[in-house]
Design a protein around this motif. Sequence first.
Motif: not given
Length: 365
Positions: A64-65, A158-163, A124-126
Amino acid sequence: MFSIFLAALITASIFYTSILYKSSSLVILAYACALYFVLACVFLAYRVRTVSCRITFPVSIAECGRPLTACIEITNTGFLPCLKFRCLLVQRNRFINKKQKKWLCGGMAAGAGSSFDYPAVIDNYGSYDMELKKLRIYDLTGLFYLDKRVKSICSVQVLPNMQEIGVHLTEAVRNFPGEADVYDEYRPGDDPSELFQVRPFQNGDRIQRIHWKLSAKSEELLVKEDSLPKACPVVFLLGYKNEKQKTQEKVNAYLSVLSSISFSLMDAGCPHYAVWYSSRQGDIVRVRVDDEESLYLFLSCYLEESFERQEGSLLEAYREKYRGENYLYALQLDESLELLKNQTKIEGFRVKSWRERLSRLELIL
């Protein structure tokens, strides 16, 4: 296409005016316009048959980005140049079914092909479909054009960032009994369908556990140990519904929270089922997550969904489909960004402060 109709209308008007006023100069002008119009139509008809295009992506997963480059290839098999063309690129996010359109321009010589890179930045994610939907080809003057429908699609996720969050597992979760196709690599169990290891006989071992064939070959008593199934004590229910007034920021927060929770459960050694209702299959879908490969498989499958409003309780639908299957905890996350544990709210996330709340979250299971 509109310019062709307009040119035909203007040519017909000039013919009518020349006949009405008996003007030889207008007649010559009308014939010249008609000849130009016919030649332009023949050129465009020929060009539509000889020009093609397609789009490709070098990768299937993007960050992403970060800049992402798509390669657009245009092929001209004819002997006439194509000085100007425009192609319509449609970018669609499957998860929220949102589209963006962009026209790209170019040109090429006769009997040649060309390719150009389109730098895209997805914020954006998706799961995104990049589709070349239309090729607009112009004549040599650039006044007339024809549209050629094309369908070249490539996909990128685009996979989400994981925390990472705090997960504390009780003995009941760590030693949860049950049936599964996955077995513990470090501990023996009592499932005779899978062999864990063969070891030398020790005091206290039962005679029924002796592996007589191997013992006869090795000339010492060997004992076989059965495997321990790794059942899933946690069910993670994802009840996202397609809202009419949804924002991309809220979707990003939702995807980040669910991926962070699933990653943290996996990292803590807690196998779990990720469960959602698939509008494509019209049924409950679940993916077992217990390592990084299965985590990315779950996220990849989930981002492919296009969600519709689901009627009824996802938890009740899951219990009905997997009747008789036990679990200890049911975690639920929906579009309101509320996290439930066994139908009790333990945390509520907000679009603007979800990172801070997620960093303070601790799951005790």
